[in-house]
Scaffold this motif. Structure first.
Motif, PDB file in Angstrom:
ATOM      1  N   GLY A 186     -29.156  60.181 -17.902  1.00 23.50           N
ATOM      2  CA  GLY A 186     -29.268  58.832 -17.273  1.00 23.50           C
ATOM      3  C   GLY A 186     -27.801  58.578 -16.933  1.00 23.50           C
ATOM      4  N   ILE A 187     -27.532  57.474 -16.628  1.00 19.87           N
ATOM      5  CA  ILE A 187     -26.508  57.013 -15.718  1.00 19.87           C
ATOM      6  C   ILE A 187     -25.083  56.659 -16.966  1.00 19.87           C
ATOM      7  N   ASP A 188     -25.582  56.132 -18.230  1.00 20.93           N
ATOM      8  CA  ASP A 188     -24.820  55.685 -19.167  1.00 20.93           C
ATOM      9  C   ASP A 188     -24.021  56.772 -19.749  1.00 20.93           C
ATOM     10  N   SER A 189     -24.622  57.833 -20.627  1.00 20.42           N
ATOM     11  CA  SER A 189     -23.903  58.580 -21.428  1.00 20.42           C
ATOM     12  C   SER A 189     -22.713  59.414 -20.738  1.00 20.42           C
ATOM     13  N   PRO A 190     -23.012  59.872 -19.487  1.00 15.48           N
ATOM     14  CA  PRO A 190     -21.829  60.559 -18.732  1.00 15.48           C
ATOM     15  C   PRO A 190     -20.527  59.818 -18.596  1.00 15.48           C
ATOM     16  N   VAL A 191     -20.883  58.436 -18.326  1.00 14.61           N
ATOM     17  CA  VAL A 191     -19.729  57.521 -17.961  1.00 14.61           C
ATOM     18  C   VAL A 191     -19.357  57.314 -19.450  1.00 14.61           C
ATOM     19  N   ALA A 192     -19.881  57.115 -20.533  1.00 14.60           N
ATOM     20  CA  ALA A 192     -19.277  56.926 -21.908  1.00 14.60           C
ATOM     21  C   ALA A 192     -18.373  58.095 -22.354  1.00 14.60           C
ATOM     22  N   GLY A 193     -18.777  59.369 -21.845  1.00 11.77           N
ATOM     23  CA  GLY A 193     -18.021  60.553 -22.281  1.00 11.77           C
ATOM     24  C   GLY A 193     -16.812  60.739 -21.523  1.00 11.77           C
ATOM     25  N   TYR A 194     -16.984  60.294 -20.112  1.00 16.22           N
ATOM     26  CA  TYR A 194     -15.796  60.279 -19.283  1.00 16.22           C
ATOM     27  C   TYR A 194     -14.709  59.187 -20.065  1.00 16.22           C
ATOM     28  N   MET A 195     -15.094  57.984 -20.253  1.00 18.10           N
ATOM     29  CA  MET A 195     -14.176  56.847 -20.704  1.00 18.10           C
ATOM     30  C   MET A 195     -13.583  57.500 -22.133  1.00 18.10           C
ATOM     31  N   LEU A 196     -14.326  58.267 -23.079  1.00 11.42           N
ATOM     32  CA  LEU A 196     -13.619  58.713 -24.213  1.00 11.42           C
ATOM     33  C   LEU A 196     -12.602  59.881 -23.794  1.00 11.42           C
ATOM     34  N   ALA A 197     -13.062  60.759 -22.737  1.00  9.08           N
ATOM     35  CA  ALA A 197     -11.958  61.530 -22.495  1.00  9.08           C
ATOM     36  C   ALA A 197     -10.814  61.089 -21.842  1.00  9.08           C
ATOM     37  N   LYS A 198     -10.729  59.845 -21.192  1.00 10.38           N
ATOM     38  CA  LYS A 198      -9.431  59.180 -20.608  1.00 10.38           C
ATOM     39  C   LYS A 198      -8.637  58.704 -21.845  1.00 10.38           C
ATOM     40  N   ARG A 199      -9.187  58.584 -23.061  1.00  8.48           N
ATOM     41  CA  ARG A 199      -8.612  58.174 -24.102  1.00  8.48           C
ATOM     42  C   ARG A 199      -7.860  59.539 -24.974  1.00  8.48           C
ATOM     43  N   GLY A 200      -8.284  60.484 -24.363  1.00  6.36           N
ATOM     44  CA  GLY A 200      -7.621  61.769 -25.118  1.00  6.36           C
ATOM     45  C   GLY A 200      -8.607  62.361 -26.002  1.00  6.36           C
ATOM     46  N   VAL A 201      -9.907  61.939 -26.046  1.00  6.56           N
ATOM     47  CA  VAL A 201     -10.828  62.534 -26.786  1.00  6.56           C
ATOM     48  C   VAL A 201     -11.460  63.689 -26.453  1.00  6.56           C
ATOM     49  N   GLU A 202     -11.547  64.709 -27.338  1.00  6.61           N
ATOM     50  CA  GLU A 202     -12.167  66.038 -27.013  1.00  6.61           C
ATOM     51  C   GLU A 202     -13.530  66.025 -27.217  1.00  6.61           C
ATOM     52  N   LEU A 203     -14.536  66.432 -26.181  1.00  2.00           N
ATOM     53  CA  LEU A 203     -15.951  66.216 -26.305  1.00  2.00           C
ATOM     54  C   LEU A 203     -16.754  67.350 -26.807  1.00  2.00           C
ATOM     55  N   ILE A 326     -18.576  53.073 -11.791  1.00  2.81           N
ATOM     56  CA  ILE A 326     -17.581  54.133 -12.614  1.00  2.81           C
ATOM     57  C   ILE A 326     -18.308  55.553 -12.387  1.00  2.81           C
ATOM     58  N   ALA A 327     -19.697  55.488 -12.580  1.00  4.21           N
ATOM     59  CA  ALA A 327     -20.620  56.578 -12.357  1.00  4.21           C
ATOM     60  C   ALA A 327     -20.297  57.312 -10.704  1.00  4.21           C
ATOM     61  N   LYS A 328     -20.276  56.419  -9.767  1.00  6.72           N
ATOM     62  CA  LYS A 328     -20.046  56.647  -8.535  1.00  6.72           C
ATOM     63  C   LYS A 328     -18.737  57.197  -8.243  1.00  6.72           C
ATOM     64  N   LYS A 329     -17.729  56.838  -8.889  1.00  8.35           N
ATOM     65  CA  LYS A 329     -16.468  57.093  -8.905  1.00  8.35           C
ATOM     66  C   LYS A 329     -16.052  58.630  -9.311  1.00  8.35           C
ATOM     67  N   ILE A 330     -16.889  58.878 -10.497  1.00 16.09           N
ATOM     68  CA  ILE A 330     -16.680  60.053 -11.231  1.00 16.09           C
ATOM     69  C   ILE A 330     -17.711  61.133 -10.868  1.00 16.09           C
ATOM     70  N   GLY A 331     -18.385  60.778  -9.632  1.00 12.12           N
ATOM     71  CA  GLY A 331     -19.553  61.771  -9.287  1.00 12.12           C
ATOM     72  C   GLY A 331     -20.523  62.223 -10.193  1.00 12.12           C
ATOM     73  N   THR A 332     -20.993  61.300 -11.173  1.00 11.31           N
ATOM     74  CA  THR A 332     -22.370  61.608 -11.873  1.00 11.31           C
ATOM     75  C   THR A 332     -23.636  60.725 -11.305  1.00 11.31           C
ATOM     76  N   PHE A 333     -23.322  59.634 -10.571  1.00 11.49           N
ATOM     77  CA  PHE A 333     -24.255  58.643 -10.440  1.00 11.49           C
ATOM     78  C   PHE A 333     -25.356  59.334  -9.456  1.00 11.49           C
ATOM     79  N   GLU A 334     -25.261  60.118  -8.486  1.00 16.41           N
ATOM     80  CA  GLU A 334     -26.239  61.050  -7.627  1.00 16.41           C
ATOM     81  C   GLU A 334     -26.910  61.814  -8.558  1.00 16.41           C
ATOM     82  N   LEU A 335     -26.483  62.615  -9.450  1.00 14.15           N
ATOM     83  CA  LEU A 335     -27.167  63.485 -10.343  1.00 14.15           C
ATOM     84  C   LEU A 335     -28.004  62.876 -11.220  1.00 14.15           C
ATOM     85  N   SER A 336     -27.530  61.639 -11.840  1.00 12.86           N
ATOM     86  CA  SER A 336     -27.972  60.676 -12.922  1.00 12.86           C
ATOM     87  C   SER A 336     -29.496  59.976 -12.489  1.00 12.86           C
TER      88      SER A 336
END
Length: 393
Positions: A186-203, A326-336
């Motif tokens: 879906g749209i949400d979980s990739p964005v959630a992962g991106y936002m955590l990575a921005k805070r320095g979290v390894e996924l 955010i999904a559009k900005k990071i490139g996941t939206f069209e896939l989702s």
């Protein structure tokens, strides 16, 4: 004059005595990214990183990829020149001519980090701006609405630039622990992962696949999404869990209204086991309060109660359109939005409960004697797909 990429970092500036640790982490990631390019150099300066020795035709590509590294604030292609006012002015004029910026409204933004330089920042603004006005009659100063900014930073050398590419920002991945991300198509979980990575979290990603109820195309969609996220994290292991047996068992034996809650609690239990096996300290999901029946406050409380590991939900208060942007900005939206089903949508009940009670859900699980063994099996026998940031070449 030599051409370099001037790399700024974001919150690392605020880290006090811990700042060198974060700087080393970010420097290592930049070095790892550009390592395939022969003769390229990356070094740390005073509050900046620099990249030099690269082929000119790769400049834009390098800038684009460096801007995906979490912790980088922005990148500018700069000219490094000696700290002599005449040399600075001469090269600034050449830079404006070569970049087609010899006319229009402009301002000078000068920063003197090297306090030994005889002009301070304000004086350098005035001096450099005056010389540009003398050189180019078509220029005029507009400090509020300029067409472009001529920047000059006095550091190890004098750095001149007129362009800036904004980056992800945040903190370097790996400096804030590890989390297991429940990744769907879906749209949400990739964005959630991106936002955590921005805070320095390894996924570490966990995906639940229900073949043949969900197709191999649905699985490939998630792999592709994970590949996009890996472009920001550097590496992303994707743990593909076979969830078919559990879903069919719950569908056949569990209360219909509770089916989604029971499935999600099983997912959380499996994800927690994988998280512990892979050294993660927490789980991460893409829920938003009230978005669907399984994301009401009551449903989230019941779902999350099945694990004792912290659960991070970066999108919990987001409007859907905020997530989409955010999904559009990071490139996941069209896939989702590709029309391939995921395991949650295939078995959605017609009338799911929106206010489940924990005691009743636990009572329903107690009547499913095979569930624990199935969860243990799924959590110990899964496919691992390691995804990496694509080579810069």
């Amino acid at each position: 004059m030599k051409q370099v990429l001037l790399v700024r970092y974001a919150e690392i500036h605020l880290k006090g005595l811990n700042r060198p640790y974060f700087e080393r982490a970010l420097l290592h990631q930049i070095q790892k990214l550009v390592a395939p390019i022969e003769h390229i150099q990356v070094w740390k300066g005073d509050g900046r990183f620099y990249i030099g020795g690269y082929p000119p035709h790769l400049e834009q590509r390098i800038m684009t990829e460096v801007c995906k590294i979490c912790g980088v604030h922005s990148v500018s292609p700069a000219w490094a020149v000696p700290k002599d006012m005449g040399c600075i002015a001469e090269n600034a004029a050449a830079l404006l001519e070569s970049s087609g910026k010899a006319t229009g409204r402009f301002k000078v933004d000068a920063r003197r980090s090297d306090k030994r330089f005889y002009l301070n920042s304000m004086q350098l603004n005035a001096e450099l701006g005056g010389r540009m006005l003398e050189k180019f009659p078509g220029l005029r100063v507009d400090i509020h609405h300029p067409d472009f900014v001529l920047s000059c930073e006095i550091r190890e050398e004098a750095y001149l630039y007129v362009d800036r590419m904004m980056a992800v920002g945040g903190m370097p991945v790996g400096t804030a622990g590890r989390a297991a991300l429940l990744l769907s198509g879906g749209i949400d979980s990739p964005v959630a992962g991106y936002m955590l990575a921005k805070r320095g979290v390894e996924l570490e990603a966990v995906y639940f696949h229900s073949f043949p109820h969900t197709s191999e195309r649905a699985k490939q969609k998630v792999v592709d999404l994970a590949q996009v996220i890996a472009g920001y994290t550097g590496r992303l292991p994707l743990n593909v869990v076979n969830f078919t047996e559990i879903q069919e068992y719950l569908y056949e034996n569990g209360p219909d209204a509770m089916l989604t809650i029971l499935m999600r609690r099983a997912m959380m239990r499996i994800a927690q086991r994988i998280a512990r096996a892979t050294g993660c300290q927490s789980l991460a999901t893409g829920e938003t309060i009230g978005q669907v029946a399984s994301q009401t406050m009551d449903a989230l409380v019941v779902t999350n109660a099945v694990v004792d590991m912290p659960i991070f939900q970066p999108l919990i208060c987001f409007d859907k359109m905020e997530t989409v942007e955010i999904a559009k900005k990071i490139g996941t939206f069209e896939l989702s939005i590709l029309p391939y089903e995921d395991c949650c949508t295939v078995f959605t009940p017609r009338h799911p409960t929106t206010k489940p009670r924990l005691d009743r859900v636990e009572e329903a699980e107690a009547k499913l004697p095979a569930l624990n063994a199935m969860i243990e099996k799924a959590a110990s026998d899964y496919e691992i797909i390691n995804l990496y940031r694509q080579s810069i070449l």
